[in-house]
Write a protein that holds these residues in place. Structure first.
Motif, short mmCIF file in Angstrom:
data_model
loop_
_atom_site.label_atom_id
_atom_site.label_comp_id
_atom_site.label_asym_id
_atom_site.label_seq_id
_atom_site.Cartn_x
_atom_site.Cartn_y
_atom_site.Cartn_z
N CYS A 6 98.78 -9.16 -63.75
CA CYS A 6 97.16 -8.79 -63.83
C CYS A 6 96.92 -7.94 -65.00
O CYS A 6 95.80 -7.86 -65.56
CB CYS A 6 97.10 -8.04 -62.43
SG CYS A 6 96.78 -8.98 -61.08
N ALA A 7 98.01 -7.06 -65.06
CA ALA A 7 97.92 -6.10 -66.36
C ALA A 7 97.67 -6.98 -67.65
O ALA A 7 97.01 -6.54 -68.49
CB ALA A 7 98.96 -5.16 -66.55
N CYS A 8 98.45 -7.92 -67.85
CA CYS A 8 98.46 -8.84 -68.94
C CYS A 8 97.29 -9.44 -69.04
O CYS A 8 96.65 -9.48 -70.23
CB CYS A 8 99.52 -9.90 -68.95
SG CYS A 8 100.99 -9.10 -69.33
N VAL A 9 96.46 -9.94 -67.98
CA VAL A 9 95.06 -10.45 -68.27
C VAL A 9 94.08 -9.39 -68.49
O VAL A 9 93.47 -9.84 -69.53
CB VAL A 9 94.62 -11.01 -66.83
CG1 VAL A 9 93.10 -11.53 -66.81
CG2 VAL A 9 95.26 -12.21 -66.27
N ILE A 10 94.22 -8.36 -68.20
CA ILE A 10 93.20 -7.05 -68.71
C ILE A 10 93.67 -6.77 -70.21
O ILE A 10 92.56 -6.83 -70.86
CB ILE A 10 93.32 -6.11 -67.59
CG1 ILE A 10 92.89 -6.40 -66.34
CG2 ILE A 10 92.62 -4.79 -68.38
CD1 ILE A 10 93.34 -5.31 -65.17
N ILE A 11 94.79 -6.60 -70.51
CA ILE A 11 95.31 -6.20 -71.69
C ILE A 11 94.81 -7.19 -72.73
O ILE A 11 94.42 -7.02 -73.98
CB ILE A 11 96.56 -5.71 -71.99
CG1 ILE A 11 96.88 -4.60 -71.07
CG2 ILE A 11 97.01 -5.54 -73.36
CD1 ILE A 11 98.58 -4.23 -70.78
N LEU A 12 95.01 -8.61 -72.57
CA LEU A 12 94.74 -9.62 -73.39
C LEU A 12 93.23 -9.67 -73.35
O LEU A 12 92.77 -10.16 -74.58
CB LEU A 12 95.37 -10.93 -72.83
CG LEU A 12 96.77 -11.31 -72.89
CD1 LEU A 12 97.27 -12.42 -71.95
CD2 LEU A 12 97.27 -11.55 -74.51
N GLY A 13 92.38 -9.56 -72.41
CA GLY A 13 90.96 -9.43 -72.66
C GLY A 13 90.52 -8.60 -73.49
O GLY A 13 89.59 -8.81 -74.34
N LEU A 14 91.06 -7.26 -73.42
CA LEU A 14 90.99 -6.24 -74.24
C LEU A 14 91.08 -6.64 -75.71
O LEU A 14 90.25 -6.29 -76.72
CB LEU A 14 91.25 -4.77 -73.91
CG LEU A 14 91.03 -4.23 -72.56
CD1 LEU A 14 91.93 -3.14 -72.27
CD2 LEU A 14 89.59 -3.72 -72.82
N ILE A 15 92.31 -7.27 -76.05
CA ILE A 15 92.76 -7.63 -77.30
C ILE A 15 91.85 -8.79 -77.92
O ILE A 15 91.31 -8.54 -79.14
CB ILE A 15 94.15 -7.89 -77.27
CG1 ILE A 15 95.13 -6.81 -77.11
CG2 ILE A 15 94.45 -8.52 -78.66
CD1 ILE A 15 96.59 -6.94 -76.64
N ILE A 16 91.60 -9.62 -77.07
CA ILE A 16 90.88 -10.65 -77.51
C ILE A 16 89.45 -10.63 -77.56
O ILE A 16 88.60 -11.11 -78.60
CB ILE A 16 91.10 -12.05 -76.76
CG1 ILE A 16 92.57 -12.41 -76.96
CG2 ILE A 16 90.22 -13.10 -77.14
CD1 ILE A 16 93.19 -13.36 -76.00
N TYR A 17 88.74 -9.90 -76.58
CA TYR A 17 87.23 -10.03 -76.43
C TYR A 17 86.85 -8.65 -76.92
O TYR A 17 85.45 -8.68 -76.76
CB TYR A 17 87.06 -10.62 -75.12
CG TYR A 17 87.44 -11.96 -74.94
CD1 TYR A 17 86.86 -13.10 -75.66
CD2 TYR A 17 88.43 -12.09 -74.01
CE1 TYR A 17 87.34 -14.09 -75.42
CE2 TYR A 17 89.03 -13.52 -73.91
CZ TYR A 17 88.38 -14.50 -74.48
OH TYR A 17 88.74 -15.77 -74.33
N THR A 18 87.31 -7.88 -77.07
CA THR A 18 86.57 -6.34 -77.45
C THR A 18 87.11 -6.04 -79.00
O THR A 18 87.95 -6.40 -79.47
CB THR A 18 86.97 -5.21 -76.66
OG1 THR A 18 88.61 -4.97 -76.80
CG2 THR A 18 86.74 -5.50 -75.15
N PRO A 19 85.90 -5.43 -79.67
CA PRO A 19 86.34 -5.46 -81.10
C PRO A 19 87.17 -4.12 -81.44
O PRO A 19 86.60 -3.12 -81.92
CB PRO A 19 85.01 -5.29 -81.52
CG PRO A 19 84.01 -4.83 -80.58
CD PRO A 19 84.81 -5.25 -79.38
#
Length: 162
Positions: free
Chosen positions: A47-60
């Motif tokens: 779950c933490a990886c999903v959140i962190i990957l989302g931040l890395i990939i989809y936030t500037p």
């Protein structure tokens, strides 16, 4: 390229993933000795990886230290992956434990084959000679959080080992 870092700086940012694994793997092993529910540890890590990957990939995120921290955290939480080897030995017969670990390792290593797929997706989103576009990056790396979600679903179906 997308975040406007030089290749040298980008490699330092990527290297933080390995530092997360270096610190996380022994920490996960230590915690697993005292936490009877390894499934929960895998769920938290995924779950933490999903959140962190989302931040890395989809936030500037354009801050060097922000991206380095995110990559370190990704390594730290994804190091729960080491638990699958312990689980593989516990759910198989003692006489098959070596084979179970080998098959588990093979499955883990199959993830490396996604590199070429990610590259092809990035190239397919190129615009007027510019190979690396933000949309291509986001679409290509979407596979990573999706696979983490698959890990969560797989963990839910898994039998707990104590």
């Amino acid at each position: 390229h997308i975040r406007k870092f030089s290749p040298e700086v980008a490699s330092n940012i990527s290297g933080m993933l390995f530092w997360g694994w270096i610190f996380g793997s022994p920490l996960v092993g230590y915690i697993a000795e005292y936490v009877p529910n390894k499934r929960l540890m895998l769920m938290v890590g995924s779950c933490a990886c999903v959140i962190i990957l989302g931040l890395i990939i989809y936030t500037p995120i354009t801050s060097l230290y922000g991206l380095m921290a995110a990559m370190f955290a990704l390594g730290l939480f994804s190091s729960t992956e080491i638990l699958v080897f312990d689980i593989a030995t516990h759910i198989s017969k003692k006489s098959h434990a070596g084979t179970a670990v080998a098959i588990t390792n093979m499955i883990v290593m199959l993830g490396g084959s996604l590199q070429s797929v990610i590259g092809l997706i990035i190239e397919s989103h190129s615009v007027e000679g510019q190979v690396f576009t933000e949309q291509g990056f986001q679409v290509a790396f979407m596979i990573m959080p999706v696979l983490c979600l698959l890990a969560i679903l797989t963990t839910l179906m898994m039998k707990e080992t104590r």
